[in-house]
Scaffold this motif. Structure first.
Motif, short mmCIF file in Angstrom:
data_model
loop_
_atom_site.label_atom_id
_atom_site.label_comp_id
_atom_site.label_asym_id
_atom_site.label_seq_id
_atom_site.Cartn_x
_atom_site.Cartn_y
_atom_site.Cartn_z
N SER A 89 45.14 42.55 44.45
CA SER A 89 44.21 42.02 43.44
C SER A 89 43.93 40.53 43.58
O SER A 89 42.76 40.11 43.58
CB SER A 89 44.74 42.32 42.03
N PRO A 90 44.94 39.66 43.72
CA PRO A 90 44.65 38.22 43.82
C PRO A 90 43.79 37.88 45.04
O PRO A 90 42.92 37.01 44.97
CB PRO A 90 46.04 37.58 43.92
N PHE A 91 44.04 38.55 46.16
CA PHE A 91 43.27 38.28 47.37
C PHE A 91 41.83 38.74 47.21
O PHE A 91 40.89 38.04 47.62
CB PHE A 91 43.92 38.95 48.58
N LEU A 92 41.63 39.91 46.62
CA LEU A 92 40.27 40.42 46.45
C LEU A 92 39.48 39.55 45.47
O LEU A 92 38.29 39.29 45.67
CB LEU A 92 40.32 41.87 45.98
N ALA A 108 44.59 56.15 43.83
CA ALA A 108 45.08 55.97 42.46
C ALA A 108 44.57 54.68 41.83
O ALA A 108 44.65 54.51 40.61
CB ALA A 108 46.61 55.99 42.45
N HIS A 109 44.05 53.79 42.67
CA HIS A 109 43.60 52.48 42.15
C HIS A 109 42.20 52.16 42.67
O HIS A 109 42.01 51.17 43.41
CB HIS A 109 44.59 51.39 42.55
N PRO A 110 41.20 52.94 42.28
CA PRO A 110 39.83 52.67 42.74
C PRO A 110 39.30 51.33 42.23
O PRO A 110 38.32 50.81 42.77
CB PRO A 110 39.03 53.84 42.16
N ASP A 114 36.43 48.20 43.44
CA ASP A 114 35.48 47.51 42.55
C ASP A 114 35.68 46.00 42.61
O ASP A 114 34.71 45.23 42.59
CB ASP A 114 35.66 48.01 41.11
N LEU A 115 36.95 45.55 42.68
CA LEU A 115 37.22 44.11 42.80
C LEU A 115 36.62 43.55 44.08
O LEU A 115 36.04 42.45 44.08
CB LEU A 115 38.73 43.85 42.78
N ALA A 116 36.78 44.29 45.18
CA ALA A 116 36.23 43.84 46.45
C ALA A 116 34.70 43.69 46.36
O ALA A 116 34.13 42.71 46.85
CB ALA A 116 36.61 44.80 47.56
N THR A 118 32.92 43.20 43.62
CA THR A 118 32.55 42.15 42.66
C THR A 118 32.73 40.75 43.22
O THR A 118 31.87 39.87 43.02
CB THR A 118 33.39 42.31 41.37
N TYR A 119 33.81 40.53 43.95
CA TYR A 119 34.15 39.17 44.37
C TYR A 119 33.91 38.91 45.85
O TYR A 119 34.20 37.80 46.33
CB TYR A 119 35.61 38.88 44.02
N GLY A 120 33.39 39.89 46.57
CA GLY A 120 33.11 39.67 47.99
C GLY A 120 34.32 39.76 48.89
O GLY A 120 34.30 39.25 50.02
N GLY A 121 35.38 40.40 48.41
CA GLY A 121 36.55 40.64 49.25
C GLY A 121 36.34 41.87 50.12
O GLY A 121 35.30 42.53 50.07
N GLN A 122 37.33 42.18 50.92
CA GLN A 122 37.23 43.36 51.79
C GLN A 122 38.58 44.02 51.93
O GLN A 122 39.60 43.36 52.15
CB GLN A 122 36.70 42.97 53.18
#
Length: 275
Positions: A89-92, A108-110, A114-116, A118-122
């Motif tokens: 989570s912190p990295f994404l 189990a943690h889709p 969504d975080l990726a 939203t914030y442009g992570g991968q």
């Protein structure tokens, strides 16, 4: 993306978890991996991790999981599946890259996907102990009609799996192969969280965790983890089999760490082979 090397400064890499895979990746980074440098490690027992890392040429910080993100552009998750959200989570949220080995935990943690978004992570899932993911990914651009995977493992590689415990399946004294599971990668991710990330990776590359079918066998005669895949698509029909030599952890093949190293090398390579 902030997790990618700009061609001048190598990407800072953190490793979360220092088991057999994490230690091999740390040693490879310490030996020199173009475009990457190891900057931090987290582990359950930090004192033991420091001891295991004492032989590295370049000292590396050993910190708590929550302290990893400021120290790296890429984190390689080599930890128990339950820790994936805490690691990723912190990295994404910072728009960085997370290399995930516990791919079953993604089901189990889709919200991590969504975080990726939203914030442009991968989130990057290496091919790990499986072959042919490039072919499956390519076939998925067309129509895949079916994907079937059969996994055969030595008994010690399956002992203690939650599915076996919950269903009172005793494999400790097997004298012949026994099919212990037939279902989907989504079900296997819950019942065999330390064993079948390869099946989840296959399903994510292809037709999803609910349409892919999976059989798991415990075989007392085997010394290697064996995965066979059959794919039927409108572009090609193909089958593949791989026999993986176990690492120091019987649940994980030696090729898993090598797959992570190849993935990191590919991120900054001037020539990239494979999709």
């Amino acid at each position: 993306m902030s997790g990618q090397s700009n061609g001048r400064q190598p990407a800072r890499v953190a490793i979360a978890g220092l088991g057999a895979v994490g230690l091999d990746v740390a040693r490879a980074l310490d030996s020199g991996l173009p475009g990457c440098r190891l900057t931090a490690v987290s582990a359950r027992d930090r004192d033991a991790a420091r001891t295991r890392l004492a032989g590295l040429a370049t000292p590396v910080e050993v910190v708590a999981i929550e302290d990893l993100e400021p120290l790296a552009d890429i984190v390689v998750e080599c930890a128990p599946a339950a820790l994936l959200p805490e690691i990723a989570s912190p990295f994404l949220k910072a728009g960085k890259i997370v290399v995930v080995l516990s791919s079953g935990a993604l089901l189990a943690h889709p919200e991590l996907i969504d975080l990726a978004k939203t914030y442009g992570g991968q989130i990057v899932v290496p091919s790990g102990a499986l072959l042919g993911l490039d072919a499956v990914t390519a076939a998925a651009e067309g129509e895949i009609r079916s994907v079937r995977m059969t996994t055969r493992k030595p008994v010690k590689g399956l002992l203690g799996a939650p599915y076996l415990v919950a269903n009172n399946i005793d494999i400790s004294s097997l004298s012949a192969p026994l099919k212990v599971f037939s279902g989907t990668p989504r079900e296997a991710a819950v019942g065999f969280p330390a064993n079948l990330n390869v099946a989840v990776a296959l399903s994510l590359a292809g037709i999803g965790p609910d349409r892919t079918t999976l059989d798991i066998w415990a075989d007392p005669a085997l010394t290697r983890n064996t995965h066979s895949i059959e794919v039927d698509a409108d572009s090609a029909s193909f089958s593949m089999t791989i026999e993986n030599i176990p690492s120091d952890n019987p649940k994980t093949g030696r090729i898993t760490a090598l797959s992570v190293i190849a993935c990191l090398r590919k991120m900054g390579a001037p020539l990239r082979v494979g999709s």
